[in-house]
Design a protein around this motif. Structure first.
Motif, mmCIF file in Angstrom:
data_model
loop_
_atom_site.group_PDB
_atom_site.id
_atom_site.type_symbol
_atom_site.label_atom_id
_atom_site.label_comp_id
_atom_site.label_asym_id
_atom_site.label_seq_id
_atom_site.Cartn_x
_atom_site.Cartn_y
_atom_site.Cartn_z
ATOM 1 N N ALA A 1 0.834 -1.210 0.000
ATOM 2 C CA ALA A 1 0.000 0.000 0.000
ATOM 3 C C ALA A 1 0.862 1.252 0.000
ATOM 4 O O ALA A 1 0.569 2.225 -0.716
ATOM 5 C CB ALA A 1 -0.921 -0.016 1.219
ATOM 6 N N ASN A 2 1.930 1.246 0.782
ATOM 7 C CA ASN A 2 2.828 2.403 0.840
ATOM 8 C C ASN A 2 3.520 2.623 -0.498
ATOM 9 O O ASN A 2 3.706 3.759 -0.938
ATOM 10 C CB ASN A 2 3.870 2.174 1.940
ATOM 11 C CG ASN A 2 4.810 3.349 2.095
ATOM 12 O OD1 ASN A 2 4.401 4.495 1.991
ATOM 13 N ND2 ASN A 2 6.078 3.060 2.329
ATOM 14 N N CYS A 3 3.900 1.538 -1.161
ATOM 15 C CA CYS A 3 4.586 1.642 -2.455
ATOM 16 C C CYS A 3 3.667 2.272 -3.515
ATOM 17 O O CYS A 3 4.082 3.161 -4.257
ATOM 18 C CB CYS A 3 5.045 0.251 -2.885
ATOM 19 S SG CYS A 3 5.868 0.219 -4.484
ATOM 20 N N VAL A 4 2.421 1.805 -3.575
ATOM 21 C CA VAL A 4 1.482 2.351 -4.556
ATOM 22 C C VAL A 4 1.198 3.826 -4.265
ATOM 23 O O VAL A 4 1.166 4.662 -5.179
ATOM 24 C CB VAL A 4 0.179 1.533 -4.548
ATOM 25 C CG1 VAL A 4 -0.862 2.176 -5.458
ATOM 26 C CG2 VAL A 4 0.442 0.098 -4.990
ATOM 27 N N ASN A 5 1.015 4.153 -3.010
ATOM 28 C CA ASN A 5 0.757 5.549 -2.650
ATOM 29 C C ASN A 5 1.965 6.431 -2.957
ATOM 30 O O ASN A 5 1.817 7.565 -3.433
ATOM 31 C CB ASN A 5 0.419 5.635 -1.166
ATOM 32 C CG ASN A 5 0.076 7.040 -0.729
ATOM 33 O OD1 ASN A 5 -0.904 7.627 -1.172
ATOM 34 N ND2 ASN A 5 0.907 7.610 0.141
ATOM 35 N N GLU A 6 3.168 5.905 -2.710
ATOM 36 C CA GLU A 6 4.377 6.670 -2.993
ATOM 37 C C GLU A 6 4.522 6.932 -4.484
ATOM 38 O O GLU A 6 4.960 8.015 -4.904
ATOM 39 C CB GLU A 6 5.592 5.899 -2.473
ATOM 40 C CG GLU A 6 6.878 6.707 -2.410
ATOM 41 C CD GLU A 6 6.806 7.836 -1.410
ATOM 42 O OE1 GLU A 6 7.245 8.960 -1.758
ATOM 43 O OE2 GLU A 6 6.304 7.621 -0.299
ATOM 44 N N ALA A 7 4.145 5.948 -5.309
ATOM 45 C CA ALA A 7 4.209 6.144 -6.757
ATOM 46 C C ALA A 7 3.261 7.255 -7.193
ATOM 47 O O ALA A 7 3.602 8.091 -8.051
ATOM 48 C CB ALA A 7 3.865 4.836 -7.471
ATOM 49 N N ALA A 8 2.061 7.285 -6.619
ATOM 50 C CA ALA A 8 1.109 8.343 -6.956
ATOM 51 C C ALA A 8 1.619 9.710 -6.511
ATOM 52 O O ALA A 8 1.448 10.720 -7.218
ATOM 53 C CB ALA A 8 -0.249 8.046 -6.309
ATOM 54 N N LEU A 9 2.272 9.760 -5.352
ATOM 55 C CA LEU A 9 2.840 11.021 -4.876
ATOM 56 C C LEU A 9 3.954 11.510 -5.806
ATOM 57 O O LEU A 9 4.056 12.703 -6.108
ATOM 58 C CB LEU A 9 3.381 10.844 -3.454
ATOM 59 C CG LEU A 9 2.344 10.616 -2.344
ATOM 60 C CD1 LEU A 9 3.051 10.346 -1.015
ATOM 61 C CD2 LEU A 9 1.419 11.808 -2.221
ATOM 62 N N ILE A 10 4.798 10.589 -6.261
ATOM 63 C CA ILE A 10 5.894 10.963 -7.165
ATOM 64 C C ILE A 10 5.331 11.491 -8.475
ATOM 65 O O ILE A 10 5.797 12.503 -9.031
ATOM 66 C CB ILE A 10 6.819 9.750 -7.404
ATOM 67 C CG1 ILE A 10 7.570 9.396 -6.113
ATOM 68 C CG2 ILE A 10 7.808 10.035 -8.523
ATOM 69 C CD1 ILE A 10 8.394 8.125 -6.216
ATOM 70 N N ALA A 11 4.297 10.810 -9.000
ATOM 71 C CA ALA A 11 3.685 11.260 -10.258
ATOM 72 C C ALA A 11 3.078 12.649 -10.097
ATOM 73 O O ALA A 11 3.231 13.513 -10.974
ATOM 74 C CB ALA A 11 2.628 10.255 -10.700
ATOM 75 N N ALA A 12 2.398 12.882 -8.991
ATOM 76 C CA ALA A 12 1.799 14.198 -8.756
ATOM 77 C C ALA A 12 2.869 15.266 -8.590
ATOM 78 O O ALA A 12 2.720 16.405 -9.060
ATOM 79 C CB ALA A 12 0.901 14.144 -7.519
#
Length: 560
Positions: free
Chosen positions: A310-321
């Motif tokens: 869950a943290n990995c997926v959320n971190e990817a979304a944060l990086i994209a944003a």
């Protein structure tokens, strides 16, 4: 005789002045003016004198009244349970379809759900459902999520409380809260009680750290035992408890009739991670095929628990944003995995040319050992970019999830771990402190080989693993010296193997190091371009299934 009344401030001062005046006038003693004194005070002053006492008595009466109204709450209500109530209609929106990667645990716990949905089906045959279940496993594997999904599936009230909330500085509060918790659950039956981190109150009794029979934690545990054993078949209350340390729980708590089901929730394998990734990938915006993306990410994240996913997926979304992207791409996911594993890039940390060269040859040593040792894990990426946790560079490998390691595999793993230091020994006149973490890993492997896994002929088939970490070692001084000798021998053999390989491949080490100095990050494709295909087939099936770019089509080309 006339009488005059007036107020004076001080009796002593008035008498002294009156005496002096009569002396000056020469008045005889028998004719002097008689004086009578009376004391007068206001009602307000009298009340003010007794006000603190009145307030104290009133406060005690108020507290006593509140305690009586609170029932088991006691003074200030500290004995009331702090359990949070979740109701299916308003709070519990989690079901088993939201829980992925733990199919075996869901099968076991479905029995509780079926009982709460239709208890008469079991009771008419004389069956009794287990009254409690221990959900054990490493942190982040989803123990609390499984408990909530159980309540959501069963559609019953769910009382959640932490084990530490039963422990207070007041004697008897823990027992009172346990009684109040079970009383509340019985009123709402059928219901589920979930106690997270139950080891806070459920530790085995009589193992030190206690202060006699009145120890608060022990009395709380005793009350828990009484409440659970006091269930009747009509209670329809199930107790679930989560813990990371089931081995330290009191045996009385685990016996049949209390927590008689032990459901182990381990870290998921690659297919489990894939299903967990699918759950969380649905919540973010991406144009990639979710099934193929979930498979690739699950292969890149060995050892990840559900919370890590869950943290990995959320971190990817944060990086994209952060980068202003419209969708999350595979590049963002891989950067998120690197950040979770190795930490954030330290762009402010600028290495000198000598330091960069040392780090490059250090990481090249690891990479060459991993490339030419038969039982090494697949190499994915090598970097000399400084990251968090003090790492000046790192090499990313993909170990398999289930590991039954042989002596040959352990030997190759230790040699690969020592590759960085040995490369420094070969290419520089002095070594650095950068290999301290490598030494820690190698020492741990060699020690386990000797003391736990029976891989030393001199020590034999003995196990000296002291899980309780006692002060007294479970072996003699002579055996301890022999263990030290064997650990040193195993590490020395791994060092010699590594040095022999890197001396033979000194030119290849230089090629990889120079490529690292030029690009800072090199991938498996760069290694194949520099050194040719790896001479041994990969032993990790997930690598060929999810990461071989020749089999991934256009999706695999997005990261080239």
């Amino acid at each position: 005789m006339g009488m005059v009344k007036f107020n004076i401030g001080s009796v002593d001062s008035f008498e002294r002045k009156l005496e002096n005046a009569q002396d000056e006038l020469g008045i005889p003693q028998n004719e002097r003016i008689p004086v009578a004194y009376t004391t007068e005070g206001s009602i307000l002053a009298s009340v003010a004198t007794f006000l603190p006492t009145i307030l104290l008595i009133g406060g005690l009466l108020y507290i006593t009244k509140r305690g009586a109204q609170g029932g088991s709450g006691g003074i200030f209500g500290v004995g009331k349970s702090k359990a949070k109530l979740f109701n299916q209609e308003t709070d519990i929106k989690v079901s088993f379809k939201d829980v992925a990667g733990m199919d075996e645990a869901k099968v076991e716990i479905m029995e509780f759900v079926n009982f709460l949905k239709d208890p008469k089906k079991y009771e008419r045959l004389g069956a009794k459902i287990p009254r409690g279940a221990i959900l054990s496993g490493p942190p982040g594997t989803g123990k609390t999520l499984v408990a909530k999904a159980t309540a959501g599936e069963a559609g019953v009230p769910f009382l959640s409380v932490s084990g530490s909330e039963f422990v207070e500085m007041f004697v008897g509060v823990g027992s009172s809260r346990v009684r109040d918790l079970f009383k509340t659950a019985r009123k709402m039956a059928p219901s589920i009680i979930f106690i997270d981190e139950i080891d806070a109150i459920g530790k085995a009794r009589g193992q030190g750290g206690q202060f006699g029979g009145n120890d608060e934690r022990e009395s709380t545990l005793n009350q828990m035992l009484v409440e659970m054993d006091g269930f009747s078949s009509s209670d329809h209350v199930i107790v679930l408890a989560g813990t990371n340390r089931p081995d330290i729980l009191d045996p009385a708590l685990l016996r049949p009739g209390r927590f008689d089901r032990h459901i182990s929730i381990d870290k998921p394998d690659i297919e489990g991670r894939k299903s967990i990734f699918k759950v969380y990938l649905k919540k973010i915006k991406t144009t990639l095929d979710l099934d193929e993306l979930a498979g690739r990410l699950s292969a890149l994240t060995p050892g990840f628990a559900g919370a890590d996913v869950a943290n990995c997926v959320n971190e990817a979304a944060l990086i994209a944003a952060r980068k202003g992207a419209h969708t999350v791409t595979i590049v963002h996911f891989e950067q998120a995995i690197e950040r979770v594993i190795a930490g954030l890039e330290k762009k402010s940390r600028v290495l000198s040319p000598e330091e960069r060269k040392t780090v490059a040859y250090h990481e090249a040593g690891h990479a060459i050992c991993g490339w030419y040792l038969k039982y090494a894990d697949p190499l994915l990426k090598v970097s000399i970019i400084p990251r968090g946790q003090g790492a000046l560079g790192y090499a990313q490998y993909l170990p398999p999830d289930i590991q039954l390691l042989s002596t040959a595999e352990l030997s190759d793993r230790m040699a690969m771990t020592l590759g960085g230091r040995v490369s420094e020994e070969i290419h520089f006149s002095s070594v650095t402190s950068g290999a301290s973490d490598d030494f820690k890993k190698v020492t741990a492997i060699a020690t386990n080989m000797v003391t736990t896994w029976g891989m030393s002929e001199k020590i034999g088939w003995l196990n000296f693993d002291d899980g309780q970490q006692r002060f007294n070692k479970p072996f003699s001084e002579t055996t301890g010296q022999l263990i030290d000798q064997e650990v040193r021998r195993i590490i020395q053999e791994a060092h010699d193997k590594c040095k022999k390989l890197l001396v033979e491949k000194k030119h290849e080490v230089g090629l990889v190091a120079e490529e690292l100095l030029a690009k800072e990050v090199i991938t498996r494709e760069d290694m194949i371009r520099l050194l040719g295909p790896r001479p041994f087939p990969e032993r990790n099936d997930a690598f060929d299934k999810y990461l071989d770019k020749s089999k991934l089509g256009d999706f695999g080309k997005t990261n080239v």
